[in-house]
Design a protein around this motif. Structure first.
Motif, short mmCIF file in Angstrom:
data_model
loop_
_atom_site.label_atom_id
_atom_site.label_comp_id
_atom_site.label_asym_id
_atom_site.label_seq_id
_atom_site.Cartn_x
_atom_site.Cartn_y
_atom_site.Cartn_z
N THR A 15 -1.85 9.16 -1.65
CA THR A 15 -3.13 9.86 -1.71
C THR A 15 -3.45 10.44 -3.09
OG1 THR A 15 -2.97 10.36 0.64
CG2 THR A 15 -4.52 11.67 -0.66
N ASP A 58 -2.60 9.41 -5.97
CA ASP A 58 -2.92 8.31 -6.88
C ASP A 58 -4.36 7.82 -6.69
OD1 ASP A 58 0.36 6.78 -6.83
OD2 ASP A 58 -0.49 8.26 -8.19
N TYR A 59 -4.88 7.91 -5.47
CA TYR A 59 -6.25 7.49 -5.25
C TYR A 59 -7.20 8.29 -6.14
CZ TYR A 59 -5.51 4.51 -1.18
OH TYR A 59 -5.14 3.48 -0.35
N GLU A 60 -6.95 9.59 -6.19
CA GLU A 60 -7.81 10.44 -7.02
C GLU A 60 -7.71 10.02 -8.49
OE1 GLU A 60 -6.71 14.44 -6.27
OE2 GLU A 60 -7.07 14.30 -4.10
N TYR A 92 -9.41 6.60 -8.95
CA TYR A 92 -10.86 6.76 -8.92
C TYR A 92 -11.36 7.32 -10.25
CZ TYR A 92 -15.49 8.48 -7.76
OH TYR A 92 -16.84 8.73 -7.77
N SER A 151 0.81 -1.21 0.00
CA SER A 151 0.00 0.00 0.00
C SER A 151 0.84 1.27 0.00
CB SER A 151 -0.93 0.02 1.22
OG SER A 151 -0.20 -0.11 2.41
N VAL A 199 0.86 3.25 -3.16
CA VAL A 199 -0.35 3.92 -3.63
C VAL A 199 -0.61 5.09 -2.68
CG1 VAL A 199 -2.78 3.64 -4.23
CG2 VAL A 199 -1.21 1.71 -4.41
N ASP A 229 -12.24 2.54 -1.71
CA ASP A 229 -12.11 3.96 -2.03
C ASP A 229 -11.89 4.17 -3.53
OD1 ASP A 229 -12.46 4.72 0.56
OD2 ASP A 229 -10.33 4.92 1.02
N ILE A 230 -11.06 3.31 -4.10
CA ILE A 230 -10.76 3.43 -5.54
C ILE A 230 -11.99 3.11 -6.37
CG2 ILE A 230 -9.39 2.46 -7.44
CD1 ILE A 230 -7.18 1.91 -5.33
N MET A 238 -9.04 0.46 1.18
CA MET A 238 -8.38 1.26 0.14
C MET A 238 -8.97 0.95 -1.24
SD MET A 238 -4.42 1.06 1.39
CE MET A 238 -3.88 1.77 2.95
#
Length: 333
Positions: free
Chosen positions: A47, A49-51, A54, A42, A45, A116-117, A113
């Motif tokens: 923060t 990259d989460y955006e 997504y 993790s 990956v 979230d994605i 996580m």
């Protein structure tokens, strides 16, 4: 250019059409992230990259690739769980509980996580995935049941070595919390009930039966009541200490009352010290009241005591003994 036409505050737009190569690139980025998370990578990956991830998921669904994305996620999750299962199986005979707790904690974090994605797709296509298929794998399930039952039963018996007690309690709590969180699946008994609660309750029935027999050896009702009350109090506290489910506490209390009170009422009334005869003949009002309250904890307890007293007094026909109206004793001054 006016402020309203500037880039500031403008909602990000998505391309009307994306090429097959763009679909492959977006899918690969998402797949790689999922694989890293399931491999406990993790840290790769972050923060921002989460955006991006997504947005990748949203773009793919927006352009009609949601079904293939869902199938890919399902395949990746299944493959990740197969690897997790293999990793746990290697540890069956070596630090099994510690390994399982570590894997569960990492997996639980990874799933959050991943959710979230895939937040948008989850609302449209997919329900939450969990690890219960791994836990229910026969070799893992049987080993987990064997170890956790042994530890909990040893703790209830007071047989855990003091120097190991804290570590054992920690392991029990972690496993209990994991099984409770996994919950019920497809209307089947919960994995907590299947692996732990049901076999545990079967084991303690015999344990309390033996304990009750030991307590009765002293032939003393007052001592027996004290020992049983102490046992009930200690074991109900133990349920909380070990983070067992509240249903376990409710069922455990019922078993203790059945084995230690209901099944021993007659014997308790007949013991030499503090029993019915001793209390009535020697006018031990406090002892009698305590006995009455104790058997009154269980259904029909006071009725059985009343029937026994009535029969005893009728047999004795002694005017010096107290009288009984079926509910209460009238002590002779």
């Amino acid at each position: 250019m006016s402020k309203s036409s500037s880039g500031r505050g403008r909602t990000r737009s998505f391309p009307i059409v994306i090429s097959p190569q763009e679909v492959r690139d977006l899918t690969t980025e998402v797949k790689t992230a999922v694989e890293q998370l399931l491999s406990n990578c993790s840290s790769n990956v972050n923060t921002p990259d989460y955006e991006k991830l997504y947005r990748n998921v949203y773009t793919l669904i927006l352009h009609g690739h949601g079904e293939s994305l869902y199938n890919g996620l399902k395949s990746d999750m299944e493959e990740g769980l197969r690897k997790i299962r293999a990793d746990i199986l290697i540890s069956l005979e070596d630090d099994f509980l510690q390994k399982l707790s570590h894997v569960w904690a990492n997996y639980d974090t990874s799933v959050i996580m991943i959710r979230d994605i895939f937040m948008y797709m989850e609302r449209v296509y997919v329900a939450e995935k969990n690890i219960d298929g791994v836990i229910r794998f026969p070799a893992i399930k049987n080993k987990l049941r064997e170890i956790i039952l042994e530890l909990v039963v040893q703790d209830f018996r007071g047989e855990l070595p003091q120097f190991e007690w804290q570590d054992c309690v920690k392991n029990i709590k972690e496993v209990s919390q994991m099984l409770i969180k996994l919950g019920v699946k497809d209307n089947n008994p919960s994995i907590y009930e299947e692996i732990f609660e049901e076999p545990f309750l079967l084991k303690v029935v015999e344990f309390y039966k033996i304990e009750g027999g030991k307590y009765l050896e002293d032939n003393n009702a007052n001592l027996y009541i004290s020992q049983v009350e102490d046992r009930i109090r200690a074991d109900m506290n133990r349920v909380q200490l070990l983070s067992l489910h509240e249903s376990t506490g409710t069922k455990l209390l019922q078993i203790m009352e059945d084995e230690l009170i209901t099944k021993n009422i007659l014997t308790l009334m007949e013991v030499d010290m503090g029993g019915v005869e001793d209390s009535l003949i020697n006018r031990k009002e406090e002892n009698f009241t305590r006995l009455q309250n104790f058997v009154g904890r269980v259904e029909g307890g006071k009725e059985k005591l009343g029937a026994y007293i009535t029969s005893y007094l009728n047999d004795q026909a002694d005017p010096n003994l107290p009288s009984f109206d079926g509910q209460s004793i009238s002590w002779i001054g």
